[in-house]
Design an enzyme around this catalytic site. Sequence first.
Site, PDB file in Angstrom:
ATOM      1  N   TYR A 103      -7.150  15.742 -10.074  1.00 47.96           N
ATOM      2  CA  TYR A 103      -6.088  14.928 -10.664  1.00 47.96           C
ATOM      3  C   TYR A 103      -5.006  15.819 -11.274  1.00 47.96           C
ATOM      4  O   TYR A 103      -3.812  15.632 -11.028  1.00 47.96           O
ATOM      5  CB  TYR A 103      -6.728  14.035 -11.724  1.00 47.96           C
ATOM      6  CG  TYR A 103      -5.784  13.141 -12.478  1.00 47.96           C
ATOM      7  CD1 TYR A 103      -5.156  12.066 -11.869  1.00 47.96           C
ATOM      8  CD2 TYR A 103      -5.560  13.343 -13.850  1.00 47.96           C
ATOM      9  CE1 TYR A 103      -4.311  11.220 -12.589  1.00 47.96           C
ATOM     10  CE2 TYR A 103      -4.737  12.503 -14.571  1.00 47.96           C
ATOM     11  CZ  TYR A 103      -4.107  11.441 -13.934  1.00 47.96           C
ATOM     12  OH  TYR A 103      -3.285  10.605 -14.656  1.00 47.96           O
ATOM     13  N   LYS A 143      -1.106  16.184 -10.215  1.00 43.41           N
ATOM     14  CA  LYS A 143      -0.008  15.880 -11.140  1.00 43.41           C
ATOM     15  C   LYS A 143       0.909  17.099 -11.330  1.00 43.41           C
ATOM     16  O   LYS A 143       2.120  16.959 -11.416  1.00 43.41           O
ATOM     17  CB  LYS A 143      -0.562  15.411 -12.493  1.00 43.41           C
ATOM     18  CG  LYS A 143      -1.191  14.012 -12.449  1.00 43.41           C
ATOM     19  CD  LYS A 143      -0.166  12.923 -12.167  1.00 43.41           C
ATOM     20  CE  LYS A 143      -0.753  11.531 -12.185  1.00 43.41           C
ATOM     21  NZ  LYS A 143       0.220  10.491 -11.797  1.00 43.41           N
ATOM     22  N   ASP A 161       0.866  -1.179   0.000  1.00 43.49           N
ATOM     23  CA  ASP A 161       0.000   0.000   0.000  1.00 43.49           C
ATOM     24  C   ASP A 161       0.902   1.228   0.000  1.00 43.49           C
ATOM     25  O   ASP A 161       1.641   1.450   0.961  1.00 43.49           O
ATOM     26  CB  ASP A 161      -0.887  -0.025   1.262  1.00 43.49           C
ATOM     27  CG  ASP A 161      -1.819   1.165   1.317  1.00 43.49           C
ATOM     28  OD1 ASP A 161      -1.648   2.114   0.524  1.00 43.49           O
ATOM     29  OD2 ASP A 161      -2.729   1.152   2.169  1.00 43.49           O
TER      30      ASP A 161
HETATM   31  P1  NAD Z   1      -4.741   2.225 -13.108  1.00 46.14           P
HETATM   32  O1  NAD Z   1      -5.876   2.840 -12.353  1.00 46.14           O
HETATM   33  O2  NAD Z   1      -5.037   1.250 -14.185  1.00 46.14           O
HETATM   34  O3  NAD Z   1      -3.750   1.511 -12.093  1.00 46.14           O
HETATM   35  C1  NAD Z   1      -3.413   2.090 -10.855  1.00 46.14           C
HETATM   36  C2  NAD Z   1      -3.052   0.958  -9.918  1.00 46.14           C
HETATM   37  O4  NAD Z   1      -2.731   1.540  -8.653  1.00 46.14           O
HETATM   38  C3  NAD Z   1      -4.212  -0.031  -9.697  1.00 46.14           C
HETATM   39  O5  NAD Z   1      -3.793  -1.340  -9.994  1.00 46.14           O
HETATM   40  C4  NAD Z   1      -4.540   0.132  -8.217  1.00 46.14           C
HETATM   41  O6  NAD Z   1      -4.905  -1.077  -7.580  1.00 46.14           O
HETATM   42  C5  NAD Z   1      -3.215   0.666  -7.674  1.00 46.14           C
HETATM   43  N1  NAD Z   1      -3.396   1.369  -6.395  1.00 46.14           N
HETATM   44  C6  NAD Z   1      -4.395   2.214  -6.045  1.00 46.14           C
HETATM   45  N2  NAD Z   1      -4.231   2.612  -4.782  1.00 46.14           N
HETATM   46  C7  NAD Z   1      -3.105   2.010  -4.318  1.00 46.14           C
HETATM   47  C8  NAD Z   1      -2.417   2.025  -3.093  1.00 46.14           C
HETATM   48  N3  NAD Z   1      -2.849   2.751  -2.040  1.00 46.14           N
HETATM   49  N4  NAD Z   1      -1.310   1.285  -2.988  1.00 46.14           N
HETATM   50  C9  NAD Z   1      -0.848   0.546  -4.032  1.00 46.14           C
HETATM   51  N5  NAD Z   1      -1.455   0.489  -5.210  1.00 46.14           N
HETATM   52  C10 NAD Z   1      -2.577   1.216  -5.349  1.00 46.14           C
HETATM   53  O7  NAD Z   1      -3.854   3.426 -13.638  1.00 46.14           O
HETATM   54  P2  NAD Z   1      -2.922   3.453 -14.919  1.00 46.14           P
HETATM   55  O8  NAD Z   1      -3.747   3.893 -16.043  1.00 46.14           O
HETATM   56  O9  NAD Z   1      -2.133   2.230 -15.013  1.00 46.14           O
HETATM   57  O10 NAD Z   1      -1.994   4.689 -14.523  1.00 46.14           O
HETATM   58  C11 NAD Z   1      -0.726   4.526 -13.930  1.00 46.14           C
HETATM   59  C12 NAD Z   1      -0.117   5.890 -13.750  1.00 46.14           C
HETATM   60  O11 NAD Z   1      -0.031   6.550 -15.011  1.00 46.14           O
HETATM   61  C13 NAD Z   1      -0.892   6.825 -12.841  1.00 46.14           C
HETATM   62  O12 NAD Z   1       0.000   7.605 -12.101  1.00 46.14           O
HETATM   63  C14 NAD Z   1      -1.668   7.690 -13.801  1.00 46.14           C
HETATM   64  O13 NAD Z   1      -1.961   8.931 -13.250  1.00 46.14           O
HETATM   65  C15 NAD Z   1      -0.683   7.813 -14.935  1.00 46.14           C
HETATM   66  N6  NAD Z   1      -1.331   8.130 -16.213  1.00 46.14           N
HETATM   67  C16 NAD Z   1      -2.153   7.240 -16.824  1.00 46.14           C
HETATM   68  C17 NAD Z   1      -2.762   7.564 -18.030  1.00 46.14           C
HETATM   69  C18 NAD Z   1      -3.665   6.601 -18.753  1.00 46.14           C
HETATM   70  O14 NAD Z   1      -4.267   6.968 -19.772  1.00 46.14           O
HETATM   71  N7  NAD Z   1      -3.818   5.352 -18.293  1.00 46.14           N
HETATM   72  C19 NAD Z   1      -2.516   8.816 -18.598  1.00 46.14           C
HETATM   73  C20 NAD Z   1      -1.706   9.720 -17.924  1.00 46.14           C
HETATM   74  C21 NAD Z   1      -1.086   9.356 -16.741  1.00 46.14           C
HETATM   75  N1  SER Z   2      -5.974   8.974 -19.022  1.00 45.68           N
HETATM   76  C1  SER Z   2      -5.907   9.778 -17.850  1.00 45.68           C
HETATM   77  C2  SER Z   2      -7.266  10.109 -17.356  1.00 45.68           C
HETATM   78  O1  SER Z   2      -8.163  10.186 -18.170  1.00 45.68           O
HETATM   79  C3  SER Z   2      -5.155  11.044 -18.161  1.00 45.68           C
HETATM   80  O2  SER Z   2      -4.124  11.150 -17.255  1.00 45.68           O
HETATM   81  O3  SER Z   2      -7.427  10.307 -16.196  1.00 45.68           O
END
Ligand code: NAD
Ligand code: SER
Length: 315
Positions: A141, A145, A51
Amino acid sequence: MTHKILVTGALGQIGSELTSALREIYGVENVLSTDIQQKEKVDDPNYEKLDVMDATQISDVVSQNKITIVYHLAAMLSATAEKYPRKGWDLNMESLLTFLDLAKDKKINQIYWPSSIAIFGPETPKQQTEQNALAIPTTVYGISKRAGELWCNYYHEKFGVDVRSIRYPGLISWKTRPGGGTTDYAVDIYYQALEEGKYECFLSENSALPMMYMDDAIRATIELMQADADKLTIRTSYNLNALSFTPKEIAAEIQKQIPDFEISYKPDFRQAIADSWPASIDDSVAQKDWGWKPEFDLEKMTEAMLENLKVKLNK
Ligand code: NAD
Ligand code: SER
């Protein structure tokens, strides 16, 4: 020196694919995947429940496993964070500061932490948004960020912490479904095109957003982490470009392969989030500093998504 890598949020949309890619390079035994799920529920030989709100547990896992590099992905995404603002802020911010402090104290050597196009706001120029464009985000969010980026830069400038970051656009992938994001529609649409032949989009037809296929995002992440530190001029977070399209345009691309596919539009609260973000991104600094170049356009991505999802969904 052998790298010992920790990935947080490793069961998520990016984490699941990034962990596999890192293990191909560094070996399964050198890449520890962690997430909030119990160990028994996860089919992975090198997984631990961690966590990221628990700083003591993080410190223990880092020292017990002699971790040198952290990819800190765990976070709450845009749509969910609007529902739970304080929780979103705490998760996204506290966990980053815990890792930055560990790097400051030389317990780890390098951190990767993803930012987002969400750091920009309604006053930012929408087209070809530049690296240092005005960034006054109006979502929880985006605020988290942007603040995170500034903390990364501060720890780099003040303490020499080697933290690297990319402002991902919306990421599109078929292996693990996204959760809680505003750009999730661009993944859901492929599933529903194959399963239902139609899709009701929660954004309006002309909402253009920056997007990227996951293969490009994973490659970019690893390329940035392997780049010479001397070449990096950005320690907040790099703009990264690949695609920009609207729901109408992605639907038209899908219709080339599934002619009967139908799309309808019913914008919800996520429309306001999308409206506050750029439509396209200028990534000339990433190109210059570490040679970034995307490989997937909308056509190539749509082919890859439909081909892989047909197999996954048995269609
Ligand atoms: P996601 O929601 O698919 O995965 C996030 C993971 O974090 C989940 O598996 C969840 O169980 C875990 N999590 C949540 N709370 C937690 C905690 N307290 N301890 C440990 N784990 C925990 O997100 P993602 O799309 O894989 O995004 C990963 C990163 O990339 C994030 O920082 C997100 O902001 C960034 N991001 C994602 C996107 C996108 O389009 N997917 C775009 C921009 C930035
Ligand atoms: N794909 C992400 C969202 O929609 C952008 O960081 O939250």
